[in-house]
Design an enzyme around this catalytic site. Structure first.
Site, short mmCIF file in Angstrom:
data_model
loop_
_atom_site.label_atom_id
_atom_site.label_comp_id
_atom_site.label_asym_id
_atom_site.label_seq_id
_atom_site.Cartn_x
_atom_site.Cartn_y
_atom_site.Cartn_z
N SER A 152 0.87 -1.19 0.00
CA SER A 152 0.00 0.00 0.00
C SER A 152 0.89 1.22 0.00
CB SER A 152 -0.86 0.03 1.27
OG SER A 152 -0.09 0.44 2.39
N ASP A 153 0.37 2.33 -0.47
CA ASP A 153 1.06 3.60 -0.22
C ASP A 153 0.97 3.83 1.30
OD1 ASP A 153 2.35 6.01 -0.48
OD2 ASP A 153 1.22 6.60 -2.24
#
Ligand SMILES: *[C@@H]1O[C@H](CO)[C@@H](O)[C@H](O)[C@H]1NC(C)=O
Ligand SMILES: *[C@@H]1O[C@H](CO)[C@@H](O)[C@H](O)[C@H]1NC(C)=O
Ligand SMILES: *[C@@H]1O[C@H](CO)[C@@H](O)[C@H](O)[C@H]1NC(C)=O
Ligand SMILES: *[C@@H]1O[C@H](CO)[C@@H](O)[C@H](O)[C@H]1NC(C)=O
Length: 777
Positions: free
Chosen positions: A298-299
């Site tokens: 994920s960011d």
């Protein structure tokens, strides 16, 4: 003095002690699992290098407790010492050089800096795939050297950023290769192959990764913070048509051809669904259709926002379940560490979903060679600290800056300036002597840095410098002083533009003009100077410099992006004619009135009825300050189609007629129905001849476009289908060869997101030379 036995022993001890200090104190050596000197770990099947990685990973995961498993789902993964597995940091950055902006890289040992290449938007302006690959190689080599020196706790780098530079105001547009899907896709492939240790052509990886690259941000992420709307809450409404022929193609190339070992899912939602919770995107498209084998991160904190900010998940546990079921593997942040246990207890999540993620994660660590015992004895183990900031890499950083810088204006051949000891020069502007501006964002510490001012001073002893503005925002300008200086000298170079205070992550621009009083300073200085002046613009995104473009007191304009550690030298070389500029703009330069378009409107295609102008050279119909692909040289070039092996493409299938579909007038076929074999059979080659009519040699990029004679509403005005950088001496001719596949290069997406090939005349275009190709069903 006699060397007694005693002193000899002391000396030996001293040497040994010093060795220990060097080995353990100063530089600890790289972390790795499966130490062969440890009898308990080396017997584990997951340590057996002759077993396939899938088997090794299965063995490893089967040995972990639930707590240990959950601990590994976040970017800062702790050690599992009972199994001899060291801690691992998934987050490192290497956008345009190995950087210490992620926690995985430390510049506090033997290695204190790394080669700083130009910011990506300028690297892209070279349109030179070989150069891009070389930069990737240099970055991958330096990354491995940092690891070997014991200064990296991870080898997974979160680059390249391959979102389309859709809107000129985007603060992170500087990180991307620009607005064109083909350029962005090819950049991603070259970078990923270089970093990961693959060959230029690909297909040579054979298991081991030099370093891991990551295609980000998947997908349709290109708004950071515009008028209070930020990336965490933004829901990008994207049509299937735009997804198919603009937003997705770079990611497909990055995965399918680049064979990237990482993907990062983005913060934003796409049509309501958070990217990191999108099973269709992560599992069906990336892993299923594109055959992605790697890890998905994920960011940073992109999981927490699914509950906290987007309200898409009804509880933290639901957010965790959503992302793991969608196919995400590791969370940048701590959310999965905090909430996964409870999700399992609530029976919302089965441990097999966690195991699925762990398989992907440990497989990448194994492919990096971190479970093979001492990496010094392994492939890439001999890459030493001398490879970081090596002469070769620093020369490449200079070559990249030279190749990217774009000459936008050169009236009356003002440039290059004479290399004469007797001239006097004034260098004016807030970016003239700012080492920081040169680097752009996501930069590491450069090996060295020479500003434009310092580099120009090396050509002209009597150079006067005046900053002109208080800062790049130029809220205060010392116009009178600048004018007085300009009056006294033979030549004036103004170094203006933007920096990270104007465009950056979490900060999009709200206008396209030069900040504060910059424009006023430029025109007042230009009016006062003896001769027309030279304007250098440092920026990532485009700036509306129309008034400088049409001001005949401004003789030369150069755009230099953020050109990296060697950018000052490259600029001075171009200004004084030691290098012939050949860069071309990788993005349309729009006029200021483009800002009437809401940045949140994701549509690529224009809608004339409502005045929506569309985006990028493929669809935008309005006035431009400079076009995509624009760039001058000190020479002039002409083109010809030297040979084209087809001019009529018959797609006649025995049972075809009933399948040919009509929509409006042109008949068309779905590319998927034509099939790969037929499409390949219709491929043909195009040879373009280029002549350099000037005296100066240099690199020149040939850009081959295709346009439809009568583009149907919604089809691109033209598409870039190939580009090649050729090196031509003055007065000489060179050739560039392109292989075109009509199904790929003549097609565009329909409204349902399927690629279609339309009947009729498709025109090849190089410069203003055209060549028609007829497609007949
Ligand atoms: C570098 O920094 C890391 C993390 O702060 C520390 O563990 C390490 O000992 C430092 N190395 C040196 C040589 O100072
Ligand atoms: C996870 O828990 C720790 C400790 O309670 C806390 O500091 C951290 O902010 C939490 N992380 C998230 C993303 O909520
Ligand atoms: C302009 O830049 C200066 C120096 O960085 C800063 O102190 C000032 O606050 C800025 N002004 C505005 C209006 O942004
Ligand atoms: C271009 O050609 C010249 C002359 O052959 C050569 O010296 C130069 O190294 C070449 N440059 C590149 C970038 O290939």
């Amino acid at each position: 003095m006699r060397l007694t036995a005693l002193t000899f022993t002391t000396l030996t001890n001293f040497i040994f002690f010093t060795f220990l200090l060097l080995h353990h104190g100063h530089s600890a050596g790289p972390p790795f699992a499966c130490d062969s000197s440890n009898p308990s770990t080396r017997s584990y099947p997951f340590c057996k290098t002759d077993l396939p990685i899938t088997k090794r990973v299965r063995d490893l995961v089967s040995r972990l407790t639930l707590d240990e498993k959950i601990s590994q789902l976040v970017n800062t993964a702790p050690s599992i010492s009972r199994l001899g597995i060291p801690a691992y940091e998934w987050w490192s950055e290497a956008l345009h050089g190995v950087a210490n902006v992620g926690p995985g890289i430390l510049f506090n040992g033997t290695i204190t800096a790394a080669t700083s290449f130009p910011q990506v938007i300028l690297i892209a302006a070279s349109f030179d795939v070989r150069l891009w690959y070389g930069i990737g190689q240099a970055i991958g080599t330096e990354a491995r050297a940092v690891y070997n020196a014991g200064q990296a706790t991870g080898m997974t780098f979160w680059a390249p950023n391959i979102n389309i530079f859709r809107d000129p105001r985007w603060g992170r547009g500087q990180e991307t290769p620009g607005e064109d899907p083909l350029v962005t896709g090819k950049y991603s492939v070259a970078y990923v192959r270089g970093v990961q240790g693959d060959s230029f052509e690909g297909g040579k990886l054979r298991g081991h990764l030099q370093a891991s690259a990551c295609c980000k941000h998947f997908t349709a992420y290109d708004l950071d913070n515009w008028k209070g709307i930020n990336r965490f809450v933004f829901d990008a409404r994207v049509t299937q048509q735009d997804l198919a022929d603009t937003y997705q193609p770079p990611f497909q190339s990055c995965v399918e051809q680049g064979r990237a070992s990482g993907i990062m899912c983005a913060y934003n939602r796409v049509n309501g669904v958070p990217s990191c919770a999108d099973y269709n995107l992560l599992s069906k498209i990336a892993r299923g259709q594109w055959d992605f084998h790697g890890y998905i991160t994920s960011d940073c904190d992109a999981v927490s926002i699914i509950y906290d900010k987007q309200g898409y998940a009804k509880s933290p546990e639901d957010a965790v379940v959503d992302v793991l079921k969608a196919g995400m593997d590791v969370n940048c942040g701590s959310y999965l560490k905090n909430h996964t246990q409870k999700a399992v207890e609530q029976k919302k999540l089965s441990v097999s979903q966690i195991d699925r993620a762990l398989h992907n994660l440990f497989a990448v660590r194994m492919r990096l060679g971190l479970f093979d015992g001492d990496p010094i004895k392994r492939p890439f183990g001999n890459i030493g600290p001398d490879k970081v900031c090596s002469q070769d890499h620093q020369a490449l950083a200079l070559e990249a800056a030279r190749s990217g810088i774009v000459l936008l204006k050169n009236s009356a051949r003002l440039l290059p300036l004479p290399k004469s000891k007797s001239i006097s020069l004034a260098v004016i502007g807030p970016n003239a002597n700012s080492p920081k501006t040169l680097l752009g964002n996501y930069a590491g510490l450069p090996c060295k840095s020479i500003t434009p001012l310092q580099a120009l001073q090396a050509y002209v002893k009597s150079t006067i410098f005046h900053q002109g503005c208080n800062a790049v925002n130029c809220t205060l300008a010392t116009i009178k002083e600048a004018v007085d200086i300009a009056k006294k000298v033979d030549y004036v170079v103004l170094v203006m533009g933007l920096d990270q205070t104007q465009e950056r992550e979490e900060h999009d621009r709200i206008d396209l003009v030069l900040p504060g009083k910059q424009q006023e300073l430029i025109s007042r200085v230009a009016r006062a100077a003896k001769k027309p002046v030279i304007l250098v613009v440092l920026s990532g995104g485009p700036v509306d410099i129309s008034s400088a473009k049409y001001d005949n007191k401004i003789g030369g304009i150069l755009w230099a992006g953020y050109p990296g550690q060697a950018g000052g030298v490259a600029l001075a070389e171009i200004i004084f004619g030691d290098h012939n500029p050949g860069g071309r703009l990788p993005i349309t330069w729009y006029p200021e009135d483009f800002v009437k378009v809401p940045m949140t409107d994701m549509r690529m295609r224009s809608e004339p009825s409502s005045g929506y102008p569309g985006r990028t050279y493929r669809f935008y119909k309005g006035r431009k300050v400079f076009e995509f692909g624009y760039g001058l040289s000190y020479s002039t070039h002409s083109y010809e189609f030297a040979s084209v092996t087809q001019n009529k493409l018959h797609f006649s299938l025995s049972s075809s007629l009933d399948k040919v579909k009509n929509l409006d007038s042109p008949r068309y076929r779905l590319v998927s129905e034509l099939g790969e074999e037929l499409c390949k059979g219709k491929s043909f080659s195009v040879t373009v001849g280029v002549r350099n009519h000037g005296e100066m040699g240099g690199k020149h990029s040939v850009l081959l476009f295709v346009r439809q004679e009568k583009p149907r509403n919604g089809n691109p005005t033209k598409n870039l289908v190939g580009f090649q950088s050729v090196n031509i001496s003055g007065g000489e001719r060179a050739q560039a060869e392109f292989l075109l596949n009509p199904c790929e290069h003549f097609s565009s997406a329909n409204e349902d997101g399927f690629m279609v090939l339309e009947e009729g005349s498709h025109v090849l275009l190089v410069g203003d030379v055209e060549y028609p190709i007829h497609v007949v069903f």
